[in-house]
Design an enzyme around this catalytic site. Structure first.
Site, PDB file in Angstrom:
ATOM      1  N   ASP A 169       0.818  -1.209   0.000  1.00 57.85           N
ATOM      2  CA  ASP A 169       0.000   0.000   0.000  1.00 57.85           C
ATOM      3  C   ASP A 169       0.858   1.269   0.000  1.00 57.85           C
ATOM      4  OD1 ASP A 169      -2.340   1.405   0.045  1.00 57.85           O
ATOM      5  OD2 ASP A 169      -3.014   0.687   1.992  1.00 57.85           O
ATOM      6  N   ASP A 170       0.569   2.177  -0.924  1.00 61.20           N
ATOM      7  CA  ASP A 170       1.182   3.517  -0.946  1.00 61.20           C
ATOM      8  C   ASP A 170       2.695   3.506  -1.155  1.00 61.20           C
ATOM      9  OD1 ASP A 170      -1.381   4.336  -0.385  1.00 61.20           O
ATOM     10  OD2 ASP A 170      -0.838   5.648   1.273  1.00 61.20           O
ATOM     11  N   CYS A 218      -6.433   3.789  -3.556  1.00 57.80           N
ATOM     12  CA  CYS A 218      -6.467   2.371  -3.177  1.00 57.80           C
ATOM     13  C   CYS A 218      -7.642   1.614  -3.788  1.00 57.80           C
ATOM     14  CB  CYS A 218      -6.531   2.237  -1.655  1.00 57.80           C
ATOM     15  SG  CYS A 218      -5.093   2.890  -0.791  1.00 57.80           S
ATOM     16  N   HIS A 221      -9.454  -2.730  -1.142  1.00 60.59           N
ATOM     17  CA  HIS A 221      -9.567  -1.606  -0.218  1.00 60.59           C
ATOM     18  C   HIS A 221     -10.281  -2.121   1.029  1.00 60.59           C
ATOM     19  CE1 HIS A 221      -9.523   2.522   0.927  1.00 60.59           C
ATOM     20  NE2 HIS A 221     -10.814   2.737   0.770  1.00 60.59           N
ATOM     21  N   ASP A 246       0.155  -0.400  -5.090  1.00 63.04           N
ATOM     22  CA  ASP A 246      -1.147  -0.125  -5.716  1.00 63.04           C
ATOM     23  C   ASP A 246      -1.216   1.226  -6.417  1.00 63.04           C
ATOM     24  OD1 ASP A 246      -1.122   1.256  -3.294  1.00 63.04           O
ATOM     25  OD2 ASP A 246      -3.157   0.687  -2.715  1.00 63.04           O
ATOM     26  N   HIS A 247      -0.307   2.130  -6.094  1.00 61.51           N
ATOM     27  CA  HIS A 247      -0.186   3.432  -6.788  1.00 61.51           C
ATOM     28  C   HIS A 247       1.062   4.105  -6.244  1.00 61.51           C
ATOM     29  CE1 HIS A 247      -1.805   4.646  -2.969  1.00 61.51           C
ATOM     30  NE2 HIS A 247      -2.923   4.013  -3.223  1.00 61.51           N
TER      31      HIS A 247
END
Length: 466
Positions: free
Chosen positions: A38-39, A78, A132, A302-303
């Site tokens: 994540d992130d 997310c 998410h 995810d990004h």
């Protein structure tokens, strides 16, 4: 006669030896270890985003598989990123653009990656943040271990506000949620499986808040922190739609006024290195298991994440920092060791890639391109610009040379990454680039689905804040 007797004895010995091999070691189909983080942006070793970052375990994985240097998310948030890559349906096709839009109500018939693997005879387990958090999909998981809450400082927030905060916590690794998630993955890898498996493990850090044990902060003294390269005039040639997304008077104003930039970067770096340690525990368990030689590893963020570039923090933007993702794929016996691909790929490509690698029937309606050819030859010919969407009608198209952004109001940005990797000079208004824009615009989505219904965020899980 003697020769026949010797052959018979050899055959019997071979049969007896084969019977001693555990059934779970005889799987000939690929297993899949699906690692979602994540992130996490490109500030990890193989991607070179931050000099001096300590990510030895991700570095080790990169040497085994193929590193995709130009990989991008389908959406810089997310929920839409994860929902789209797991269903194979782009945000522009579903209308799921933001974190507060439940995806299953508008994609009732979607078959997610874990559902498809279950339907094709795989043992499937999920642990941690895969979808998410607020919109986890029970139908996707025959077995699932939820995201445990991690410790927080006794008086939070410490340096920031709400969940936009960073601080060491006086705990051990074992107390952290990601450690417990990895324990679930390790337990699964230690079990005997008589059929191939799909194991998905999701890591929360480096998602906000950046609370990890002190020893990780100690690896990045404040005196050594390097801030992202920025220029004061960066937003002057950005259209109003882009400035509105950047929100320079929000997070960035707070960071600068409270002199928190170095501390925030330190917290992010510490969180990345903590996550790397937990990823290492999982990968080491795979190496020790009976499945090391026939398990595909897919690793991705995810990004991306901004830390002050364009006076912007977090994701939620169409620039390089928010949309570029770490992406590494290892397929035993197929992917090129120490492979590096400069081709533009997207997280939407994961679904068709896994079905091809595992020799499952191709799933109809999946929007993405199998990157199996790039695993075999990272430099092969590839003509698939990557598309990222943030909100209704806002899209970015990334080729190997350019980033083209078109907002819903028709305003544009264009950056030449060969000359301007920081995206400091918007070329969209320069007439000599009209043909470049026209060519890139061919890759824009042909439809823009209306916004999916929304819900109030923050009700179900503290981890799914913006």
């Amino acid at each position: 006669m003697v020769k026949n007797y010797q052959v018979a004895i050899a055959a019997m010995l071979l049969i007896n030896w084969a019977m001693t091999i555990p059934v779970f070691a005889q799987n000939t189909k690929y297993n899949v270890l699906f690692i979602a983080v994540d992130d996490m942006n490109d500030w990890i070793g193989p991607f070179g985003g931050y000099p001096g970052i300590k990510t030895p375990n991700i570095d080790k994985l990169a040497k085994k598989g193929v590193v995709f240097k130009r990989a991008y998310c389908s959406a810089p948030a997310c929920n839409p990123s994860r929902a789209s890559l797991l269903t194979g349906v782009r945000p522009s096709s579903s209308g799921v653009y933001h974190n507060n839009q439940p995806w299953r109500p508008v994609l009732k018939d979607a078959v997610t990656i874990p559902q498809y693997f279950t339907a094709n005879g795989y043992a499937v387990k999920g642990a941690g943040k895969i979808f998410h958090n607020a919109f986890n999909d029970n139908a996707s998981w025959p077995s699932y271990f939820d995201v445990p809450k991690s410790p927080e400082p006794p008086r939070a927030p410490v340096n920031g506000f709400a969940h936009f905060d960073w601080s060491p916590v006086n705990v051990q690794d074992e107390d952290m949620g990601d450690y417990k998630v990895v324990n679930e993955g390790i337990g699964f890898l230690n079990d005997k499986h008589d059929k191939p498996f799909f194991l998905a493990v999701g890591f929360t850090r480096p998602h906000l808040p950046w609370y990890v044990p002190q020893k990780y902060f100690d690896q990045y003294p404040l005196s050594s922190i390097q801030l992202p390269k920025t220029i004061a005039s960066d937003l002057q040639d950005v259209p109003d739609a882009g400035v509105k997304i950047a929100k320079p008077k929000g997070d960035h104003k707070f960071i600068v006024e409270h002199k928190q930039w170095e501390k925030a970067v330190q917290g992010y770096l510490a969180s990345i290195t903590f996550a790397d340690g937990q990823i290492g525990r999982l990968l080491d368990a795979l190496e020790r298991s009976a499945y090391a030689k026939n398990t595909i590893v897919v690793f991705f963020g995810d990004h991306g994440w901004h830390l002050g570039e364009k006076e912007h923090w977090r994701k939620f933007a169409l620039w390089e920092e928010a949309s570029r993702v770490p992406f590494i794929v290892y397929a035993p016996g197929l992917s090129k060791a120490n492979g590096v691909s400069e081709r533009t790929v997207n997280l939407m490509d994961i679904y068709p890639t896994l079905t091809e690698l595992c020799k499952l029937p191709a799933r109809k309606g999946v929007e993405g391109n199998s990157i199996v050819p790039l695993l075999k030859d990272p430099a092969t010919v590839w003509n698939h610009p990557s598309v990222t969407t943030h909100g209704l009608g806002n899209h970015a198209v990334r080729s190997e040379k350019y980033r083209y952004i078109r907002y819903n109001d028709g305003s544009e940005e264009l950056y030449d990454h060969d000359a301007d990797p920081q995206e400091w000079k918007n070329l969209a208004a320069d007439a000599k680039y009209a043909s470049v824009k026209a060519e890139l615009a061919k890759s824009l989505p042909k439809t823009d689905a209306k916004d999916a219904p929304t819900v109030k965020e923050g009700k179900n899980n503290s981890n799914h804040n913006p």
